[in-house]
Design an enzyme around this catalytic site. Structure first.
Site, mmCIF file in Angstrom:
data_model
loop_
_atom_site.group_PDB
_atom_site.id
_atom_site.type_symbol
_atom_site.label_atom_id
_atom_site.label_comp_id
_atom_site.label_asym_id
_atom_site.label_seq_id
_atom_site.Cartn_x
_atom_site.Cartn_y
_atom_site.Cartn_z
ATOM 1 N N SER A 1 15.357 13.651 29.973
ATOM 2 C CA SER A 1 15.560 12.954 30.884
ATOM 3 C C SER A 1 16.335 14.422 31.637
ATOM 4 C CB SER A 1 16.147 11.989 30.844
ATOM 5 O OG SER A 1 17.133 11.199 31.551
ATOM 6 N N CYS B 1 12.998 7.310 44.009
ATOM 7 C CA CYS B 1 14.068 7.546 41.694
ATOM 8 C C CYS B 1 12.874 8.773 41.383
ATOM 9 C CB CYS B 1 13.939 6.639 41.386
ATOM 10 S SG CYS B 1 15.541 5.946 40.958
ATOM 11 N N ASP B 2 12.741 8.724 40.299
ATOM 12 C CA ASP B 2 12.013 10.306 39.114
ATOM 13 C C ASP B 2 10.619 10.571 39.541
ATOM 14 O OD1 ASP B 2 14.491 9.281 37.837
ATOM 15 O OD2 ASP B 2 13.875 10.108 36.450
ATOM 16 N N ASP C 1 13.538 4.875 35.162
ATOM 17 C CA ASP C 1 13.428 5.354 34.102
ATOM 18 C C ASP C 1 14.298 5.011 32.940
ATOM 19 O OD1 ASP C 1 11.189 6.681 35.090
ATOM 20 O OD2 ASP C 1 11.634 8.605 34.933
ATOM 21 N N CYS D 1 21.015 7.498 40.006
ATOM 22 C CA CYS D 1 21.963 7.669 38.998
ATOM 23 C C CYS D 1 22.640 9.117 39.472
ATOM 24 C CB CYS D 1 21.348 7.741 38.105
ATOM 25 S SG CYS D 1 20.681 6.227 37.344
#
Length: 552
Positions: free
Chosen positions: A468, A119-120, A78, A191
């Site tokens: 986000s 991840c997302d 992202d 992250c």
């Protein structure tokens, strides 16, 4: 075994010849076939270490008597996709991941699955697939990134985006931005704040589909490799006991996930993903219940971007189970539910100590008595709008100001960085919803620009797109119905006064019903922005954000 359909009996002799080609032995043909869904690639920092996680899972499966077989899942970063056409392709991968995993699992008749996302969209996409395929399944993620360090302070990706805003405002030099650039993301992993990836990996623990530490053990720790081996061993046990995702992901389990969501202060994207996962599990999850859960669930954590603690700190403090044990002191969780540990929620969290009350506030000393996310409604958002309440400064909890209206993200960013947005304004970004985008882009660039320019405590932003998990401030997303289908957000005019009342869960434009109706009669649908390829098909099939932006 389910895999008998491709490995046992005379009719399966041709199938066995192909397993022969794969190098499978006669001994392996009698053992459970365990699919390992690997999201490894070399473009996503949170996925570059997944080859090592997958190898550890394979060892665990083999040690426990299973036959590990790896197949892939795609992933989008992202952060790299942010702020350009690439972000239109982020949310849409969730359904591609679910669909392709279903195809592989059912076509090859795996007995059980180990999902290795990070991840997302990979985590919710694979949770959707797990519920849909419904063979014994366990999750083990790649783990979070360690925080960066700039000028003696810990940093994360949101710090980097805000540094760009600060540069635009003349508050940082190019050399200072370069220092952030080189030091903000120091390791592999998702992250380091409580962004969407880490939110979903933590909620995978809370819902019962991941082992303790799945959401918090840093990617670079050897403990993560050990966790992967244990997941590989545990899946064979789950297969033996026939414990399946729909046994685990029940209505009460989603209640637990929402409760932990509120305590942790997770990303607003969880309000898209949890309903979508629930739908696959045969559970109806209306986002409206989020406020009811929030009203009785204290917010115990202020992880970045809401505060100055990071995933590594949450891990040291005791992780998700320590948060759940705090919540259980007020009987806020269903504790008799089965999980992938083979034990109940209550058994899992018993005795889990909160080792740092500065990271996980004790239940009797929370950051707030209400949870980290709020669902807002009003004449702008008849169905819903979502805000990360725990990341909003007190002075913006109630705000009234003039609308500054933009029909795409790029125009809003240009106005913000051009100094055209001033204290008190309410930035409206529309035609960026699931259909209007298409793909419902995240808005980290404008929120970070607002924060970096020092306007985070005086400017609000609302959109039918999404934010986000790294966004902070009075950023209200998922406004439904979206502008592309004629939702009221499409009827707002420049200068209209907008009133935001987060404690009251209200979002309104101060315009009469008669005026809104007159504007509605003048509104005309717009031509789709994309007319070919996957996004064009997605635009035709996707539902509203308040329903999870699922495909029908």
């Amino acid at each position: 075994m389910k895999s008998d359909a491709v490995r046992q009996g005379m009719q399966q002799a041709p199938h066995r010849s192909l397993f022969n080609a794969l190098g499978h032995t006669e001994e392996e043909m009698k053992k459970p076939l365990i699919g390992i869904v690997s999201s490894y690639n070399e473009i996503v920092p949170g996925h570059m270490n997944l080859d090592k996680i997958v190898e550890a899972v394979k060892l665990g499966v083999a040690m426990a008597g299973g036959v590990p077989v790896v197949f892939p899942a795609i992933a989008v970063c992202d952060g790299i996709a942010m702020g350009h056409i690439g972000m239109k392709y982020s949310l849409v991968t969730r359904d591609l991941i679910a669909d392709s995993t279903e195809c592989m699992a059912k076509a090859h008749q795996f007995d059980a699955l180990v999902m290795v996302p990070n991840c997302d969209k990979n985590v919710p996409g694979l949770l959707m697939a797990a519920a849909r395929v419904n063979v014994p399944t366990i999750f083990v993620s790649g783990g979070p990134m360690l925080a960066g360090h700039v000028k003696g302070c810990k940093t994360s990706l949101s710090s980097m985006f805000e540094a760009v805003g600060a540069y635009a405002a003349g508050k940082l030099t190019e050399e200072e931005v370069r220092e952030y650039e080189e030091k903000t993301c120091p390791t592999c992993g998702s992250c380091s704040g409580m962004y969407t990836a880490n939110s979903m990996n933590c909620l995978t623990e809370a819902i019962g589909m991941g082992l303790s530490g799945n959401g918090t053990i840093p990617a670079v720790y050897s403990e993560r490799i050990k966790l992967a081996k244990h997941a590989g061993m545990k899946i064979v046990e789950l297969w033996q006991k026939n414990i399946r995702p729909r046994d685990i992901m029940t209505e009460k389990a989603f209640h637990n996930a929402l409760t932990v969501d509120m305590a942790l202060g997770c990303s607003t994207n969880t309000m898209l993903h949890l309903p979508a996962i629930a739908r696959e599990a045969g559970v109806t999850l209306n986002v409206d219940i989020a406020n009811a859960i929030s009203e009785k669930t204290p917010n115990l954590c202020h992880l970045a971007p809401a505060g100055h603690t990071y995933m590594e700190d949450l891990n040291e403090a005791g992780g998700v189970y320590a948060v759940m044990n705090e919540l259980n002191k007020k009987n806020l969780l269903y504790t008799d539910l089965i999980t992938v540990t083979g034990k109940t929620v209550g058994e899992n969290i018993a005795g889990r100590v909160n080792r740092d009350p500065n990271v996980i506030r004790p239940i009797d000393n929370p950051y707030s008595e209400t949870g980290g996310i709020a669902v807002l409604k009003g004449n702008i958002a008849p169905d819903s709008g979502v805000v990360k309440r725990s990341a909003v400064v007190p002075e913006m909890m109630v705000h009234e100001g003039p609308a500054r209206v933009f029909d795409c993200e790029e125009d809003a960013i240009a106005a913000i960085k051009g100094g055209k947005i001033v204290a008190g304004d309410v930035v409206v970004i529309r035609y960026e919803g699931p259909k209007g985008g298409p793909g419902m882009r995240e808005m980290l660039n404008p929120t970070s620009a607002i924060a970096g320019m020092g306007l985070g405590s005086s400017v609000a932003l609302i959109t039918d797109g999404r934010f986000s998990g790294a966004s902070r401030g009075a950023s209200i997303g998922h406004v439904s119905p979206e502008a592309a289908v004629g939702g009221p957000i499409a009827l707002i005019h420049e200068g209209d006064i907008i009133r935001i009342d987060i404690p009251a869960n209200k979002l309104d434009v101060l315009v009469s019903d008669e005026e809104l109706e007159a504007r509605r009669k003048e509104w005309k649908p717009r031509e789709p922005k994309v007319k070919e390829g996957y996004l064009a098909r997605y635009e035709k099939m996707v539902t509203s954000a308040n329903l999870g932006a699922v495909l029908i």
